[in-house]
Scaffold this motif. Structure first.
Motif, PDB file in Angstrom:
ATOM      1  N   VAL A 122       0.858  -1.224   0.266  1.00 25.93           N
ATOM      2  CA  VAL A 122      -0.016   0.021  -0.016  1.00 25.93           C
ATOM      3  C   VAL A 122       0.849   1.366   0.031  1.00 25.93           C
ATOM      4  N   PRO A 123       0.673   2.128  -1.115  1.00 27.62           N
ATOM      5  CA  PRO A 123       1.499   3.317  -0.875  1.00 27.62           C
ATOM      6  C   PRO A 123       1.288   4.266   0.579  1.00 27.62           C
ATOM      7  N   MET A 124       2.463   4.800   0.939  1.00 23.36           N
ATOM      8  CA  MET A 124       2.145   5.359   2.313  1.00 23.36           C
ATOM      9  C   MET A 124       1.039   6.434   2.246  1.00 23.36           C
ATOM     10  N   ILE A 125       0.794   7.143   1.121  1.00 16.49           N
ATOM     11  CA  ILE A 125       0.090   8.389   1.233  1.00 16.49           C
ATOM     12  C   ILE A 125      -1.274   7.612   1.265  1.00 16.49           C
ATOM     13  N   VAL A 126      -1.558   6.577   0.585  1.00 20.01           N
ATOM     14  CA  VAL A 126      -2.975   5.966   1.088  1.00 20.01           C
ATOM     15  C   VAL A 126      -3.082   5.395   2.589  1.00 20.01           C
ATOM     16  N   LEU A 127      -1.799   5.049   3.078  1.00 22.45           N
ATOM     17  CA  LEU A 127      -2.015   4.520   4.521  1.00 22.45           C
ATOM     18  C   LEU A 127      -2.092   5.790   5.283  1.00 22.45           C
ATOM     19  N   ALA A 128      -1.816   6.803   5.065  1.00 29.30           N
ATOM     20  CA  ALA A 128      -1.635   8.114   5.784  1.00 29.30           C
ATOM     21  C   ALA A 128      -3.262   8.531   5.783  1.00 29.30           C
ATOM     22  N   TYR A 129      -3.736   8.511   4.495  1.00 27.21           N
ATOM     23  CA  TYR A 129      -5.354   9.122   4.635  1.00 27.21           C
ATOM     24  C   TYR A 129      -6.009   8.071   5.281  1.00 27.21           C
ATOM     25  N   PHE A 130      -5.763   6.826   5.398  1.00 26.98           N
ATOM     26  CA  PHE A 130      -6.595   5.657   5.806  1.00 26.98           C
ATOM     27  C   PHE A 130      -6.738   5.902   7.284  1.00 26.98           C
ATOM     28  N   ILE A 131      -5.520   6.160   7.674  1.00 23.35           N
ATOM     29  CA  ILE A 131      -5.446   6.438   9.340  1.00 23.35           C
ATOM     30  C   ILE A 131      -6.090   7.507   9.974  1.00 23.35           C
ATOM     31  N   PHE A 132      -5.701   8.495   9.137  1.00 20.25           N
ATOM     32  CA  PHE A 132      -5.764   9.941   9.669  1.00 20.25           C
ATOM     33  C   PHE A 132      -7.506  10.309   9.436  1.00 20.25           C
ATOM     34  N   PHE A 133      -8.094   9.908   8.107  1.00 18.85           N
ATOM     35  CA  PHE A 133      -9.645  10.031   8.051  1.00 18.85           C
ATOM     36  C   PHE A 133     -10.302   8.699   8.317  1.00 18.85           C
ATOM     37  N   GLY A 134      -9.817   7.698   7.586  1.00 20.14           N
ATOM     38  CA  GLY A 134     -10.455   6.288   7.496  1.00 20.14           C
ATOM     39  C   GLY A 134     -10.850   5.933   8.804  1.00 20.14           C
ATOM     40  N   ILE A 135      -9.780   5.753   9.801  1.00 18.18           N
ATOM     41  CA  ILE A 135     -10.054   4.856  11.124  1.00 18.18           C
ATOM     42  C   ILE A 135     -10.931   5.735  11.921  1.00 18.18           C
ATOM     43  N   PRO A 136     -10.801   7.301  12.095  1.00 15.62           N
ATOM     44  CA  PRO A 136     -11.879   7.715  12.755  1.00 15.62           C
ATOM     45  C   PRO A 136     -13.287   7.826  12.364  1.00 15.62           C
ATOM     46  N   TYR A 137     -13.278   7.878  10.951  1.00 13.13           N
ATOM     47  CA  TYR A 137     -14.596   7.670  10.245  1.00 13.13           C
ATOM     48  C   TYR A 137     -15.326   6.273  10.728  1.00 13.13           C
ATOM     49  N   LEU A 138     -14.404   5.238  10.466  1.00 15.49           N
ATOM     50  CA  LEU A 138     -15.143   3.941  10.980  1.00 15.49           C
ATOM     51  C   LEU A 138     -15.591   3.929  12.436  1.00 15.49           C
ATOM     52  N   TRP A 139     -14.759   4.478  13.200  1.00 15.39           N
ATOM     53  CA  TRP A 139     -15.248   4.293  14.740  1.00 15.39           C
ATOM     54  C   TRP A 139     -16.298   5.206  15.067  1.00 15.39           C
ATOM     55  N   ASN A 140     -16.343   6.622  14.693  1.00 16.76           N
ATOM     56  CA  ASN A 140     -17.012   7.490  14.960  1.00 16.76           C
ATOM     57  C   ASN A 140     -18.696   7.253  14.185  1.00 16.76           C
ATOM     58  N   ASN A 141     -18.320   7.208  12.929  1.00 12.39           N
ATOM     59  CA  ASN A 141     -19.783   7.283  12.050  1.00 12.39           C
ATOM     60  C   ASN A 141     -20.238   5.605  11.839  1.00 12.39           C
ATOM     61  N   MET A 142     -19.110   5.033  11.299  1.00 10.26           N
ATOM     62  CA  MET A 142     -19.764   3.555  10.874  1.00 10.26           C
ATOM     63  C   MET A 142     -19.975   2.669  12.209  1.00 10.26           C
ATOM     64  N   LEU A 143     -19.189   2.811  13.128  1.00  9.19           N
ATOM     65  CA  LEU A 143     -19.542   1.932  14.329  1.00  9.19           C
ATOM     66  C   LEU A 143     -20.251   2.655  15.504  1.00  9.19           C
ATOM     67  N   GLY A 144     -20.347   4.082  15.103  1.00  3.26           N
ATOM     68  CA  GLY A 144     -21.036   4.997  15.919  1.00  3.26           C
ATOM     69  C   GLY A 144     -20.722   5.000  17.408  1.00  3.26           C
ATOM     70  N   ILE A 145     -19.497   4.799  17.666  1.00  6.40           N
ATOM     71  CA  ILE A 145     -19.001   4.838  19.220  1.00  6.40           C
ATOM     72  C   ILE A 145     -18.702   6.253  19.534  1.00  6.40           C
ATOM     73  N   GLY A 146     -18.152   6.851  18.620  1.00  6.57           N
ATOM     74  CA  GLY A 146     -17.948   8.546  18.475  1.00  6.57           C
ATOM     75  C   GLY A 146     -16.473   8.860  19.518  1.00  6.57           C
ATOM     76  N   GLY A 147     -16.179  10.162  19.327  1.00  9.68           N
ATOM     77  CA  GLY A 147     -15.351  10.795  20.503  1.00  9.68           C
ATOM     78  C   GLY A 147     -13.912  10.559  19.832  1.00  9.68           C
ATOM     79  N   MET A 148     -13.747   9.966  18.692  1.00 10.51           N
ATOM     80  CA  MET A 148     -12.221   9.607  18.515  1.00 10.51           C
ATOM     81  C   MET A 148     -11.651  10.627  17.440  1.00 10.51           C
ATOM     82  N   THR A 149     -10.606  11.408  17.958  1.00  8.33           N
ATOM     83  CA  THR A 149      -9.975  12.344  17.080  1.00  8.33           C
ATOM     84  C   THR A 149      -8.635  12.069  17.213  1.00  8.33           C
TER      85      THR A 149
END
Lengths: 224, 263
Positions: A62-89
Motif C-alpha cells: 500500500v502506498p504510504m500516502i494511502v496509508l496516511a489518509y486511511f489512518i487519519f481520516f478512515g479510522i476515525p470515520y469507521l470508529w465514529n460514524n460507521m461503528l457509531g462509538i464516537g469521540g475519536m480524534t
C-alpha cells in the motif's frame, strides 16, 4: 533568498524540528514493530510466520500516502460514524507516527529477518547444544551477529523514513514541506523557498549518513 | 551398566530414510568411532543423540535412565530437551565458535548464563563468575591455549578454534562428548593438534563418540568402531578388528580406499 532566510528561516527551522520529531517517533516505534514481526518470521511457528508475512505484504503493498489518509481520516470515520462509538480524534502527529511506524516497521521486519537468517545455522545449534534456551541463544549469540550485518540497511531505512515524513504533509502535519508550501503561498518565491527546504533535508541526511558510517566502522573495528 | 544405550533409532526426512534400526551401547570411559562414507547417516545419528534432531522412533538411555523415548517424547518442552541435552557435549565440523566472544568467553558463556538461574547468584555474583573464569582458564590451559584466552575466534587458526570448541563443550562437564568430523574442515597440517587433544581426552578416560574419516586415528584411539552404510550399522566391534580385519564385504570395500594412504 536573503529575504526568505531572514523572514521565514526560523519558521522553517521549526518545521524541520517537527520533521525530525515525527521521524524519531516513527523510527522508535518502527524498531519495536520491526523486531516483533522480524522475529515472528524466523521462529519455528507457522501461525507466527503467516501473521508476519501478511503484515509485511500488506504494508509494503500500500502506498504510504494511502496509508496516511486511511489512518487519519478512515479510522476515525469507521470508529465514529460507521461503528457509531464516537469521540475519536487523531492528531496529525499521532496519525503520522502510526503511519511511519507501520510503514518503516514492515521494512525493518524484513531487514531483521534477513539479518537473522544470514547468521550461520551452526551458531544457533552450537548455542543450543550448550543448553541455552532458544530465546537466550537468539539474544546472546545470533542477534549480536545479525545486527552487524543489518546496520547499513537499517541506516538506509532511517534515511528513507526521514524523507517519507514529507508525504505526511497531506494530513496537515506542520513539517517542512507543509510549511514551505505556506511560505511560497505568502511570498510566491518558489525557487528560493524550495531550494532552502531541500538544503535543510540535505544537511540533516548527510550528517546522518556520516554518523552511520562512523558507527559502522566502530562496530566492525577489530573484527574481520 | 552401559553409560549410553541406543535402541532401534529410526529417522526419516520426508521420503529419505536416513537411519534404520540403529542400536549400540558403550561403556563409561570408552571411545567409539563412527566411520562410513558421506550420506551414510553417521552425522544424523550424532545429531539425534544430541537432540539437534528428534528420532522418529527408538530410545536413548544414559546411565540406565531413559532420556529419550521417541514414542512418548515427541513433544518435549524446550526446558526438558535442554536438561537432557546436557548429558552430551558437541564439537562441530565447522567449530561454530561465537565470533563476538573471546576464546575464554566462548568457553565460559554457557556456564555463566546458567549460573544466573542459581538462587544465590545475586549475592555471590562476582565470586561465581570468577570461579567460572578459573574453570575456563584451566580448560584452555589443558588444550594449550591459555595464552590465547583473550583472542577472538577469527584471530585463531582453524586448529586452535577447534581446540577452543572442545574446551567449550567440556566446560559443561558432559557425560559423553560427541565429535562430528572434528578435523574435516581443517588443513592437513592442522589436524594433528586437534587429534592430539582428543587423544589426551581418551587417555583421561573421557567417554567420546567420534564421527571421523581419520581411519588411523579411529584404529589407534577408539576402543570400538562402528561402520555405517545407507543408514544401517554394517559392522561394529573392536577398532583393530574392524579396521584391520573387516568381516563384511561393504566394510572391506570402504576401507580399501584408505589403505593406500599410508595408514
Amino acid at each position: 533568498m536573503i529575504q526568505i532566510l531572514v523572514g521565514f528561516g526560523p519558521m522553517m527551522l521549526k518545521a524541520l524540528g517537527q520533521t525530525l520529531l515525527l521521524a524519531l517517533l516513527g523510527l522508535f516505534f518502527a524498531c519495536i514493530i520491526g523486531l516483533i514481526f522480524g522475529l515472528m518470521n524466523v521462529v519455528k511457528n507457522k501461525a507466527c510466520n503467516i501473521i508476519a508475512t501478511i503484515f509485511v505484504d500488506v504494508i509494503r503493498g500500500v502506498p504510504m500516502i494511502v496509508l496516511a489518509y486511511f489512518i487519519f481520516f478512515g479510522i476515525p470515520y469507521l470508529w465514529n460514524n460507521m461503528l457509531g462509538i464516537g469521540g475519536m480524534t487523531l492528531t496529525a502527529l499521532t496519525a503520522g507516527t502510526i503511519c511511519l511506524a507501520l510503514n518503516c516497521g514492515a521494512y525493518m521486519a524484513e531487514i531483521i529477518r534477513a539479518g537473522i537468517q544470514s547468521v550461520d545455522k551452526g551458531q544457533m545449534e552450537a548455542a543450543r547444544s550448550l543448553g541455552l534456551s532458544y530465546g537466550v541463544a537468539m539474544r546472546k549469540v545470533v542477534l549480536p551477529q545479525a545486527i552487524r550485518t543489518m546496520i547499513p540497511s537499517i541506516i538506509n531505512q532511517f534515511i528513507i523514513t526521514l524523507k517519507d515524513t514529507s508525504i505526511l504533509s497531506v494530513i496537515g502535519f506542520p513539517e517542512l514541506v507543509n510549511t514551505t508550501k505556506n511560505v511560497v503561498g505568502i511570498t510566491f518565491k518558489s525557487f528560493q523557498a524550495w531550494a532552502l527546504a531541500g538544503l535543510m533535508y540535505l544537511v540533516v541526511i548527510i550528517a546522518l549518513s556520516r554518523l552511520a558510517k562512523m558507527l559502522e566502522r566502530r562496530l566492525n573495528r577489530g573484527r574481520e | 551398566m552401559s553409560i549410553l544405550e541406543i535402541n532401534h533409532i529410526e529417522k526419516s526426512f520426508g521420503q529419505a530414510h536416513i537411519l534404520r534400526d540403529i542400536s549400540f551401547e558403550m561403556e563409561q570411559g570408552q571411545t567409539v568411532a563412527i566411520i562410513g562414507s558421506s550420506g551414510s547417516g553417521k552425522t544424523t545419528l550424532l545429531r539425534c543423540i544430541n537432540f539437534l534432531e528428534t528420532p522418529d522412533s527408538g530410545t536413548i538411555r544414559v546411565n540406565g535412565d531413559v532420556i529419550l523415548d521417541a514414542a512418548v517424547d515427541k513433544n518435549l518442552t524446550d526446558k526438558e530437551k535442554r536438561d537432557r541435552r546436557l548429558h552430551f557435549g558437541m564439537v562441530f565440523q565447522s567449530f561454530n565458535l561465537f565470533p563476538q566472544y573471546t576464546a575464554l568467553e566462548n568457553v565460559t558463556l554457557a556456564r555463566k548464563l546458567m549460573a544466573r538461574e542459581r538462587e544465590d547468584y545475586k549475592a555471590n555474583k562476582k565470586a561465581i563468575n570468577q570461579e567460572i573464569d578459573a574453570i575456563g582458564e584451566e580448560l584452555l590451559r589443558q588444550i594449550g591455549l591459555y595464552e590465547r584466552k583473550d583472542y577472538y575466534p577469527h584471530q585463531l587458526s582453524g586448529g586452535q578454534q577447534q581446540r577452543v570448541a572442545i574446551a567449550r563443550a567440556l566446560a559443561l562437564e558432559p557425560d559423553i562428548l560427541c565429535f562430528d568430523e572434528p578435523t574435516s574442515a581443517l588443513d592437513p597440517e592442522l589436524t594433528g593438534e586437534v587429534l592430539k587433544v582428543i587423544r589426551s581426552l581418551a587417555d583421561k578416560n573421557m567417554t567420546m563418540i567420534i564421527v571421523t574419516h581419520e581411519m588411523a586415528f579411529a584404529r589407534d584411539v577408539a576402543d570400538k568402531v562402528i561402520f555405517m552404510d545407507e543408514g544401517v550399522i554394517v559392522e561394529m566391534g573392536d577398532s583393530n578388528e574392524v579396521i584391520n580385519n573387516p568381516k563384511q564385504e561393504r566394510t572391506k570395500q570402504f576401507l580399501s580406499r584408505y589403505t593406500n594412504e599410508g595408514m
